[in-house]
Write a protein that holds these residues in place. Structure first.
Motif, PDB file in Angstrom:
ATOM      1  N   HIS A  61      10.700   6.865  20.216  1.00 27.01           N
ATOM      2  CA  HIS A  61      11.661   6.218  19.318  1.00 27.01           C
ATOM      3  C   HIS A  61      10.959   5.248  18.375  1.00 27.01           C
ATOM      4  N   ALA A  62       9.928   4.568  18.879  1.00 18.88           N
ATOM      5  CA  ALA A  62       9.185   3.636  18.032  1.00 18.88           C
ATOM      6  C   ALA A  62       8.458   4.387  16.917  1.00 18.88           C
ATOM      7  N   VAL A  63       7.874   5.541  17.237  1.00 18.70           N
ATOM      8  CA  VAL A  63       7.214   6.349  16.205  1.00 18.70           C
ATOM      9  C   VAL A  63       8.237   6.777  15.160  1.00 18.70           C
ATOM     10  N   ALA A  64       9.414   7.193  15.622  1.00 18.96           N
ATOM     11  CA  ALA A  64      10.469   7.582  14.685  1.00 18.96           C
ATOM     12  C   ALA A  64      10.875   6.409  13.791  1.00 18.96           C
ATOM     13  N   ASP A  65      10.872   5.191  14.336  1.00 18.11           N
ATOM     14  CA  ASP A  65      11.180   4.010  13.524  1.00 18.11           C
ATOM     15  C   ASP A  65      10.176   3.857  12.384  1.00 18.11           C
ATOM     16  N   HIS A  66       8.890   4.075  12.683  1.00 16.22           N
ATOM     17  CA  HIS A  66       7.863   3.974  11.639  1.00 16.22           C
ATOM     18  C   HIS A  66       8.042   5.076  10.592  1.00 16.22           C
ATOM     19  N   LEU A  67       8.394   6.266  11.034  1.00 18.29           N
ATOM     20  CA  LEU A  67       8.657   7.346  10.085  1.00 18.29           C
ATOM     21  C   LEU A  67       9.851   7.005   9.205  1.00 18.29           C
ATOM     22  N   ASP A  68      10.888   6.442   9.798  1.00 19.48           N
ATOM     23  CA  ASP A  68      12.045   6.013   9.017  1.00 19.48           C
ATOM     24  C   ASP A  68      11.635   4.999   7.948  1.00 19.48           C
ATOM     25  N   HIS A  69      10.797   4.041   8.341  1.00 20.10           N
ATOM     26  CA  HIS A  69      10.406   2.989   7.406  1.00 20.10           C
ATOM     27  C   HIS A  69       9.556   3.556   6.268  1.00 20.10           C
ATOM     28  N   VAL A  70       8.560   4.361   6.604  1.00 19.03           N
ATOM     29  CA  VAL A  70       7.696   4.928   5.559  1.00 19.03           C
ATOM     30  C   VAL A  70       8.524   5.781   4.600  1.00 19.03           C
ATOM     31  N   ARG A  71       9.426   6.571   5.146  1.00 24.57           N
ATOM     32  CA  ARG A  71      10.293   7.403   4.299  1.00 24.57           C
ATOM     33  C   ARG A  71      11.159   6.544   3.384  1.00 24.57           C
ATOM     34  N   ALA A  72      11.648   5.420   3.897  1.00 22.54           N
ATOM     35  CA  ALA A  72      12.490   4.541   3.092  1.00 22.54           C
ATOM     36  C   ALA A  72      11.705   3.902   1.954  1.00 22.54           C
ATOM     37  N   VAL A  73      10.427   3.572   2.188  1.00 16.84           N
ATOM     38  CA  VAL A  73       9.615   2.894   1.175  1.00 16.84           C
ATOM     39  C   VAL A  73       9.021   3.885   0.180  1.00 16.84           C
ATOM     40  N   VAL A  74       8.441   4.966   0.689  1.00 17.04           N
ATOM     41  CA  VAL A  74       7.714   5.914  -0.164  1.00 17.04           C
ATOM     42  C   VAL A  74       8.615   7.037  -0.660  1.00 17.04           C
ATOM     43  N   GLY A  75       9.633   7.368   0.127  1.00 17.17           N
ATOM     44  CA  GLY A  75      10.460   8.522  -0.182  1.00 17.17           C
ATOM     45  C   GLY A  75      10.062   9.707   0.665  1.00 17.17           C
ATOM     46  N   PRO A  76      10.914  10.719   0.749  1.00 17.44           N
ATOM     47  CA  PRO A  76      10.634  11.869   1.620  1.00 17.44           C
ATOM     48  C   PRO A  76       9.404  12.660   1.219  1.00 17.44           C
ATOM     49  N   ASN A  77       8.937  12.506  -0.025  1.00 18.44           N
ATOM     50  CA  ASN A  77       7.752  13.244  -0.470  1.00 18.44           C
ATOM     51  C   ASN A  77       6.444  12.559  -0.100  1.00 18.44           C
ATOM     52  N   GLY A  78       6.523  11.379   0.529  1.00 18.91           N
ATOM     53  CA  GLY A  78       5.302  10.632   0.791  1.00 18.91           C
ATOM     54  C   GLY A  78       5.019  10.345   2.242  1.00 18.91           C
ATOM     55  N   VAL A  79       5.693  11.025   3.157  1.00 16.54           N
ATOM     56  CA  VAL A  79       5.509  10.749   4.581  1.00 16.54           C
ATOM     57  C   VAL A  79       5.048  12.015   5.299  1.00 16.54           C
ATOM     58  N   GLY A  80       4.086  11.839   6.218  1.00 19.05           N
ATOM     59  CA  GLY A  80       3.556  12.960   6.984  1.00 19.05           C
ATOM     60  C   GLY A  80       3.220  12.517   8.392  1.00 19.05           C
ATOM     61  N   LEU A  81       2.471  13.357   9.101  1.00 22.89           N
ATOM     62  CA  LEU A  81       2.149  13.131  10.505  1.00 22.89           C
ATOM     63  C   LEU A  81       0.638  13.203  10.702  1.00 22.89           C
ATOM     64  N   VAL A  91       0.839  -1.204   0.000  1.00 27.24           N
ATOM     65  CA  VAL A  91       0.000   0.000   0.000  1.00 27.24           C
ATOM     66  C   VAL A  91       0.866   1.243   0.000  1.00 27.24           C
ATOM     67  N   LEU A  92       1.946   1.230   0.770  1.00 24.78           N
ATOM     68  CA  LEU A  92       2.857   2.374   0.765  1.00 24.78           C
ATOM     69  C   LEU A  92       3.426   2.608  -0.630  1.00 24.78           C
ATOM     70  N   LEU A  93       3.778   1.547  -1.327  1.00 26.07           N
ATOM     71  CA  LEU A  93       4.302   1.689  -2.689  1.00 26.07           C
ATOM     72  C   LEU A  93       3.240   2.256  -3.631  1.00 26.07           C
ATOM     73  N   ALA A  94       1.982   1.817  -3.460  1.00 30.25           N
ATOM     74  CA  ALA A  94       0.891   2.362  -4.277  1.00 30.25           C
ATOM     75  C   ALA A  94       0.698   3.846  -3.999  1.00 30.25           C
ATOM     76  N   LEU A  95       0.820   4.223  -2.730  1.00 36.89           N
ATOM     77  CA  LEU A  95       0.739   5.648  -2.391  1.00 36.89           C
ATOM     78  C   LEU A  95       1.842   6.426  -3.085  1.00 36.89           C
ATOM     79  N   GLY A  96       3.051   5.881  -3.042  1.00 35.01           N
ATOM     80  CA  GLY A  96       4.171   6.564  -3.672  1.00 35.01           C
ATOM     81  C   GLY A  96       3.948   6.755  -5.164  1.00 35.01           C
ATOM     82  N   GLU A  97       3.435   5.722  -5.829  1.00 37.41           N
ATOM     83  CA  GLU A  97       3.178   5.819  -7.270  1.00 37.41           C
ATOM     84  C   GLU A  97       2.096   6.856  -7.572  1.00 37.41           C
ATOM     85  N   ALA A  98       1.182   7.070  -6.624  1.00 38.42           N
ATOM     86  CA  ALA A  98       0.097   8.036  -6.810  1.00 38.42           C
ATOM     87  C   ALA A  98       0.439   9.407  -6.250  1.00 38.42           C
TER      88      ALA A  98
END
Length: 356
Positions: free
Chosen positions: A268-288, A243-250
């Protein structure tokens, strides 16, 4: 020999005369400075539901019974807020259906509009990206209404248009009969009409296959207003990488929640999730999308129990090596882009209706 008194004297420089060494700004200081320019656009707050149960509650002053108020929003550097009009998960009241779903949503909208009217010096109703920027420039919190539940639309687009007229700008398809196992023919009509109206589609709670289908069908970027990575925590409400990859493509946006059950019970756990989403989608696809707005004893991670914790999270990401340019996208830039691009899609639809 020359008289010593005629010799030029060298002037000694004592330690007290030296300029003080520049002390590097702490990560927290840098976070506060960054948020003063790029405030947080938070994708989910359920305060409207709380105020509906306590209509005389004053959010101008802190209250130990609610985790969201204007002082803590300001302390956290929040510059835009998406006010959810859904029933929060875990509430004792079941999600309404049919005509009751429409009337219930109208009541939620009424409470949200009253909230914005009551605090004109702090909140501003936002209907567009221009409103979002203007609110920030005037020191107010841009207030977007939504999402509203997709189950309010059964076989007619009329309620969607009515919600838009009332100021709603986000629709959540999850739970709607047209977005359960797959996106039905009527579901495709809903997506097209939402694109035409410049209403964002929030895929939170949609089955992965349906989320990917909607992301592919929408001409506008889609969002997930509060989520976390299933790869790190297999909570049923978290999203898999597909789903994250589909978001990135869209060109969409995954907004990470502060729900401890979905992320883990620490900043720190929240930051881990942000790190993961950023790694999968890219910096343009992660928010709060924190999902504040209810009882402060709710399941929020330590250090992020209310909106004032945002600077601490940004400081943690700075310590992890996030560049300030990526943090500016995380806090403000990505949400602003999605709102703006959704409007661009709607404008193109007016010129070429067949293109949406």
């Amino acid at each position: 020999m020359a008289d010593l008194q005629d010799e030029p004297h060298s002037v000694g420089i004592g330690a007290e005369d030296l300029p003080a060494p520049e002390v590097p700004a702490s990560a927290l200081d840098r976070a506060v400075a960054l948020l003063s320019v790029h405030p947080v656009a938070d994708g989910c707050n359920t305060l409207v539901w709380t105020l509906r149960q306590s209509p005389y509650h004053d959010i101008d002053t802190p209250d130990v019974n609610v985790d969201t108020d204007i002082p803590r929003l300001r302390a956290g550097g929040v510059g835009a807020q998406f006010w959810s009009l859904l029933v929060p998960p875990g509430r004792p009241r079941a999600e309404p259906t049919g005509d009751r779903a429409v009337s219930d949503t109208l009541e939620q909208i009424d409470v949200a509009l009253a909230l914005v009217r009551r605090y004109p010096d702090s909140l501003r109703l936002a209907l567009s990206a221009d409103d979002m920027a203007d609110a920030r420039n005037r020191g107010r919190i841009a207030s977007f209404l939504g999402p509203v539940p997709g189950r309010t639309l059964t076989d007619s687009l009329g309620p969607l248009r009515a919600f838009h007229t009332l100021g709603v700008r986000i629709l959540a398809p999850a739970g709607a009969p047209w977005a359960q196992d797959d996106l039905t023919a009527f579901g495709h009509e809903v997506v097209r009409e939402a694109n035409r109206l410049a209403m964002m589609l929030d895929l939170d709670g949609c089955p992965p296959a349906v989320a990917c289908e909607i992301a592919g069908a929408s001409k506008s970027p889609v969002i997930i207003s509060n989520t976390a990575a299933a790869a790190l925590n297999p909570h049923p409400a978290n999203v898999p990488d597909e789903v994250l990859l589909a978001l990135g493509e869209a060109n969409g946006l995954a907004m990470v929640t502060f729900d401890a059950a979905r992320t883990g019970d620490s900043l720190h756990a929240v930051a881990d999730h942000l790190d993961h989403v950023r790694a999968v989608v890219g910096p343009n696809g992660v928010g709060l999308g924190a999902a504040f707005g209810t009882d402060p004893q709710g399941p929020h991670p330590a250090g992020l129990t209310d909106p004032s914790g945002y600077p601490r999270l940004i400081a943690e990401l700075l310590d992890r090596g996030w560049p300030e340019s990526d943090l500016a996208l995380l806090t403000w830039g990505n949400a602003f882009r999605v709102v703006r691009d959704t409007e661009f899609t709607a404008r193109r639809a007016k010129v070429n209706p067949a293109g949406v």
